[in-house]
Scaffold this active site. Structure first.
Site, PDB file in Angstrom:
ATOM      1  N   PRO A 128       2.392  -9.440   9.219  1.00  9.09           N
ATOM      2  CA  PRO A 128       2.710  -8.128   9.749  1.00  9.09           C
ATOM      3  C   PRO A 128       3.867  -7.414   9.041  1.00  9.09           C
ATOM      4  O   PRO A 128       4.849  -8.049   8.655  1.00  9.09           O
ATOM      5  CB  PRO A 128       3.079  -8.404  11.217  1.00  9.09           C
ATOM      6  CG  PRO A 128       3.352  -9.858  11.286  1.00  9.09           C
ATOM      7  CD  PRO A 128       2.513 -10.503  10.226  1.00  9.09           C
ATOM      8  N   ASN A 129       3.683  -6.139   8.883  1.00 10.97           N
ATOM      9  CA  ASN A 129       4.683  -5.215   8.313  1.00 10.97           C
ATOM     10  C   ASN A 129       4.818  -5.309   6.797  1.00 10.97           C
ATOM     11  O   ASN A 129       5.511  -4.501   6.194  1.00 10.97           O
ATOM     12  CB  ASN A 129       6.064  -5.393   8.977  1.00 10.97           C
ATOM     13  CG  ASN A 129       5.993  -5.183  10.472  1.00 10.97           C
ATOM     14  OD1 ASN A 129       5.492  -4.145  10.912  1.00 10.97           O
ATOM     15  ND2 ASN A 129       6.436  -6.128  11.263  1.00 10.97           N
TER      16      ASN A 129
ATOM     17  N   ARG B 270       9.965  -0.300   3.567  1.00  7.63           N
ATOM     18  CA  ARG B 270      10.572  -0.993   4.702  1.00  7.63           C
ATOM     19  C   ARG B 270      11.847  -1.712   4.265  1.00  7.63           C
ATOM     20  O   ARG B 270      11.805  -2.529   3.335  1.00  7.63           O
ATOM     21  CB  ARG B 270       9.540  -2.019   5.185  1.00  7.63           C
ATOM     22  CG  ARG B 270      10.064  -3.042   6.144  1.00  7.63           C
ATOM     23  CD  ARG B 270       9.135  -4.244   6.234  1.00  7.63           C
ATOM     24  NE  ARG B 270       9.595  -5.122   7.272  1.00  7.63           N
ATOM     25  CZ  ARG B 270       9.275  -6.412   7.361  1.00  7.63           C
ATOM     26  NH1 ARG B 270       8.464  -6.949   6.474  1.00  7.63           N
ATOM     27  NH2 ARG B 270       9.753  -7.144   8.338  1.00  7.63           N
TER      28      ARG B 270
ATOM     29  N   TYR C 282      13.862  -6.033   1.123  1.00 11.30           N
ATOM     30  CA  TYR C 282      12.533  -6.360   0.585  1.00 11.30           C
ATOM     31  C   TYR C 282      12.214  -5.672  -0.749  1.00 11.30           C
ATOM     32  O   TYR C 282      11.171  -5.943  -1.330  1.00 11.30           O
ATOM     33  CB  TYR C 282      11.453  -6.024   1.626  1.00 11.30           C
ATOM     34  CG  TYR C 282      11.610  -6.820   2.902  1.00 11.30           C
ATOM     35  CD1 TYR C 282      11.414  -8.197   2.905  1.00 11.30           C
ATOM     36  CD2 TYR C 282      11.983  -6.210   4.105  1.00 11.30           C
ATOM     37  CE1 TYR C 282      11.568  -8.945   4.061  1.00 11.30           C
ATOM     38  CE2 TYR C 282      12.144  -6.947   5.275  1.00 11.30           C
ATOM     39  CZ  TYR C 282      11.930  -8.312   5.246  1.00 11.30           C
ATOM     40  OH  TYR C 282      12.100  -9.054   6.383  1.00 11.30           O
TER      41      TYR C 282
ATOM     42  N   ASN D  60       2.728 -15.606   3.281  1.00 16.79           N
ATOM     43  CA  ASN D  60       3.964 -15.062   3.825  1.00 16.79           C
ATOM     44  C   ASN D  60       3.606 -14.605   5.239  1.00 16.79           C
ATOM     45  O   ASN D  60       3.057 -13.509   5.418  1.00 16.79           O
ATOM     46  CB  ASN D  60       4.495 -13.893   3.007  1.00 16.79           C
ATOM     47  CG  ASN D  60       5.822 -13.380   3.568  1.00 16.79           C
ATOM     48  OD1 ASN D  60       6.179 -13.703   4.707  1.00 16.79           O
ATOM     49  ND2 ASN D  60       6.543 -12.590   2.792  1.00 16.79           N
TER      50      ASN D  60
ATOM     51  N   ALA E 153       6.832 -12.135  10.393  1.00 15.32           N
ATOM     52  CA  ALA E 153       7.430 -12.503  11.687  1.00 15.32           C
ATOM     53  C   ALA E 153       6.660 -13.614  12.399  1.00 15.32           C
ATOM     54  O   ALA E 153       7.232 -14.342  13.229  1.00 15.32           O
ATOM     55  CB  ALA E 153       7.528 -11.269  12.571  1.00 15.32           C
TER      56      ALA E 153
ATOM     57  N   HIS F 100       7.983 -17.279  12.715  1.00 14.19           N
ATOM     58  CA  HIS F 100       8.927 -17.722  13.734  1.00 14.19           C
ATOM     59  C   HIS F 100       8.308 -17.808  15.125  1.00 14.19           C
ATOM     60  O   HIS F 100       8.983 -18.180  16.082  1.00 14.19           O
ATOM     61  CB  HIS F 100      10.128 -16.760  13.765  1.00 14.19           C
ATOM     62  CG  HIS F 100      10.559 -16.302  12.404  1.00 14.19           C
ATOM     63  ND1 HIS F 100      11.047 -17.180  11.452  1.00 14.19           N
ATOM     64  CD2 HIS F 100      10.522 -15.075  11.788  1.00 14.19           C
ATOM     65  CE1 HIS F 100      11.318 -16.510  10.330  1.00 14.19           C
ATOM     66  NE2 HIS F 100      11.006 -15.236  10.515  1.00 14.19           N
TER      67      HIS F 100
ATOM     68  N   GLU G 293       4.394 -21.721   1.586  1.00 10.29           N
ATOM     69  CA  GLU G 293       4.969 -20.645   2.416  1.00 10.29           C
ATOM     70  C   GLU G 293       5.957 -19.864   1.561  1.00 10.29           C
ATOM     71  O   GLU G 293       6.807 -20.461   0.888  1.00 10.29           O
ATOM     72  CB  GLU G 293       5.682 -21.300   3.617  1.00 10.29           C
ATOM     73  CG  GLU G 293       6.390 -20.331   4.544  1.00 10.29           C
ATOM     74  CD  GLU G 293       7.106 -21.073   5.689  1.00 10.29           C
ATOM     75  OE1 GLU G 293       6.786 -22.257   5.968  1.00 10.29           O
ATOM     76  OE2 GLU G 293       8.011 -20.460   6.276  1.00 10.29           O
TER      77      GLU G 293
ATOM     78  N   HIS H 162       8.683 -16.511   1.437  1.00  7.10           N
ATOM     79  CA  HIS H 162       9.428 -15.407   2.066  1.00  7.10           C
ATOM     80  C   HIS H 162      10.174 -14.652   0.983  1.00  7.10           C
ATOM     81  O   HIS H 162      10.811 -15.274   0.117  1.00  7.10           O
ATOM     82  CB  HIS H 162      10.425 -15.929   3.106  1.00  7.10           C
ATOM     83  CG  HIS H 162       9.757 -16.662   4.210  1.00  7.10           C
ATOM     84  ND1 HIS H 162       9.073 -16.017   5.212  1.00  7.10           N
ATOM     85  CD2 HIS H 162       9.613 -17.988   4.424  1.00  7.10           C
ATOM     86  CE1 HIS H 162       8.551 -16.916   6.016  1.00  7.10           C
ATOM     87  NE2 HIS H 162       8.845 -18.119   5.561  1.00  7.10           N
ATOM     88  N   ILE H 163      10.118 -13.361   1.063  1.00  2.00           N
ATOM     89  CA  ILE H 163      10.794 -12.516   0.075  1.00  2.00           C
ATOM     90  C   ILE H 163      12.308 -12.655   0.229  1.00  2.00           C
ATOM     91  O   ILE H 163      13.038 -12.804  -0.749  1.00  2.00           O
ATOM     92  CB  ILE H 163      10.352 -11.044   0.268  1.00  2.00           C
ATOM     93  CG1 ILE H 163       8.830 -10.933   0.038  1.00  2.00           C
ATOM     94  CG2 ILE H 163      11.127 -10.114  -0.661  1.00  2.00           C
ATOM     95  CD1 ILE H 163       8.225  -9.637   0.565  1.00  2.00           C
ATOM     96  N   SER H 164      12.746 -12.608   1.462  1.00  2.00           N
ATOM     97  CA  SER H 164      14.198 -12.705   1.729  1.00  2.00           C
ATOM     98  C   SER H 164      14.575 -14.158   1.988  1.00  2.00           C
ATOM     99  O   SER H 164      13.712 -15.021   2.215  1.00  2.00           O
ATOM    100  CB  SER H 164      14.543 -11.860   2.960  1.00  2.00           C
ATOM    101  OG  SER H 164      13.922 -12.396   4.123  1.00  2.00           O
TER     102      SER H 164
ATOM    103  N   ARG I  19      19.926 -14.894   7.274  1.00  2.00           N
ATOM    104  CA  ARG I  19      19.762 -13.717   8.139  1.00  2.00           C
ATOM    105  C   ARG I  19      20.000 -14.115   9.607  1.00  2.00           C
ATOM    106  O   ARG I  19      20.759 -15.036   9.869  1.00  2.00           O
ATOM    107  CB  ARG I  19      18.380 -13.120   7.892  1.00  2.00           C
ATOM    108  CG  ARG I  19      18.194 -12.695   6.424  1.00  2.00           C
ATOM    109  CD  ARG I  19      16.827 -12.110   6.168  1.00  2.00           C
ATOM    110  NE  ARG I  19      16.625 -10.875   6.920  1.00  2.00           N
ATOM    111  CZ  ARG I  19      15.427 -10.293   7.036  1.00  2.00           C
ATOM    112  NH1 ARG I  19      14.350 -10.807   6.451  1.00  2.00           N
ATOM    113  NH2 ARG I  19      15.314  -9.172   7.728  1.00  2.00           N
TER     114      ARG I  19
ATOM    115  N   ARG J  27      15.462 -16.410  12.477  1.00  2.00           N
ATOM    116  CA  ARG J  27      14.606 -16.499  11.283  1.00  2.00           C
ATOM    117  C   ARG J  27      14.699 -17.874  10.608  1.00  2.00           C
ATOM    118  O   ARG J  27      13.939 -18.183   9.697  1.00  2.00           O
ATOM    119  CB  ARG J  27      14.971 -15.410  10.267  1.00  2.00           C
ATOM    120  CG  ARG J  27      14.661 -14.020  10.768  1.00  2.00           C
ATOM    121  CD  ARG J  27      14.853 -12.970   9.684  1.00  2.00           C
ATOM    122  NE  ARG J  27      15.053 -11.673  10.291  1.00  2.00           N
ATOM    123  CZ  ARG J  27      14.076 -10.855  10.684  1.00  2.00           C
ATOM    124  NH1 ARG J  27      12.822 -11.190  10.502  1.00  2.00           N
ATOM    125  NH2 ARG J  27      14.350  -9.703  11.257  1.00  2.00           N
TER     126      ARG J  27
HETATM  127  C1  DQA Z   1       9.785 -12.390   5.739  1.00  2.00           C
HETATM  128  C2  DQA Z   1      10.942 -12.864   6.601  1.00  2.00           C
HETATM  129  C3  DQA Z   1      10.591 -12.765   8.077  1.00  2.00           C
HETATM  130  O1  DQA Z   1      11.665 -13.222   8.874  1.00  2.00           O
HETATM  131  C4  DQA Z   1      10.299 -11.328   8.441  1.00  2.00           C
HETATM  132  O2  DQA Z   1       9.876 -11.225   9.774  1.00  2.00           O
HETATM  133  C5  DQA Z   1       9.311 -10.678   7.526  1.00  2.00           C
HETATM  134  C6  DQA Z   1       9.324 -10.999   6.106  1.00  2.00           C
HETATM  135  C7  DQA Z   1      10.169 -12.359   4.237  1.00  2.00           C
HETATM  136  O3  DQA Z   1       9.257 -12.239   3.420  1.00  2.00           O
HETATM  137  O4  DQA Z   1      11.347 -12.418   3.892  1.00  2.00           O
HETATM  138  O5  DQA Z   1       8.565  -9.795   7.929  1.00  2.00           O
HETATM  139  O6  DQA Z   1       8.715 -13.302   5.868  1.00  2.00           O
END
Ligand code: DQA
Length: 150
Positions: A13-14, A21, A26, A77, A80, A83, A101, A103-105, A110, A114
């Site tokens: 999502p997102n 965003r 990101y 990825n 959210a 979690h 798995e 994650h960009i961040s 954070r 997370r």
């Molecule tokens: C994320 C990190 C998650 O905590 C967050 O909800 C995201 C992106 C990342 O790619 O850093 O939507 O997965």
């Protein structure tokens, strides 16, 4: 000729909003930018790259189910859902497809919530905090490993 490796890239999502965003976290590249360059890299590695992005948990779960007999490896990825989603965890266990798995961040630098992932312990590995490069390293790792390791 080497066998083609089928890799499914799942973005949760997102992540359709990449490039607009929270760009300080990101970055400025869009999901389309990412897919274009990943597809080029996949081609060089003899990987057939499939992709799904969805904001809906059940859509991602259905896609994981339907991958059982045609996908060798998953890069996910979960955004959210990382979690929150025991359902995505169960789906990945059910189909028994190895996955990385991404994650960009850096989720460990954070908010505390997370820092917990429902997927990390059942993944082949986790890449986080390397920006979009994390996806490229996942692809490269799969290419390096699939000859000998599942
Ligand atoms: C994320 C990190 C998650 O905590 C967050 O909800 C995201 C992106 C990342 O790619 O850093 O939507 O997965």
């Amino acid at each position: 000729m080497k066998n083609i490796i089928n890799v499914l890239l799942i973005n949760g999502p997102n992540l359709n909003l990449l490039g607009t965003r929270e760009t300080e976290i990101y970055g400025n590249s869009t999901l389309n930018d990412l897919l274009k360059s990943l597809e080029m890299q996949a081609k060089e590695l003899n990987i057939s790259l499939h992709h799904i992005q969805s904001n809906a948990e059940h859509v991602l779960i259905n896609k994981i189910h339907s991958s059982k007999n045609n996908i060798n490896y998953i890069i996910i990825n979960p955004a959210a859902f990382t979690h929150t989603s025991i359902a995505i965890r169960d789906a990945l266990i059910a189909v028994d497809i190895p996955f990385i798995e991404v994650h960009i961040s850096n989720i460990y630098s954070r908010e505390n919530f997370r820092s917990h992932s429902w997927l990390s312990d059942i993944s082949k590995g986790v890449i986080c905090g390397l920006g979009l490069d994390g996806y490229y390293w996942a692809l490269k790792t799969i290419s390096n490993r699939l000859a000998s390791l599942k």
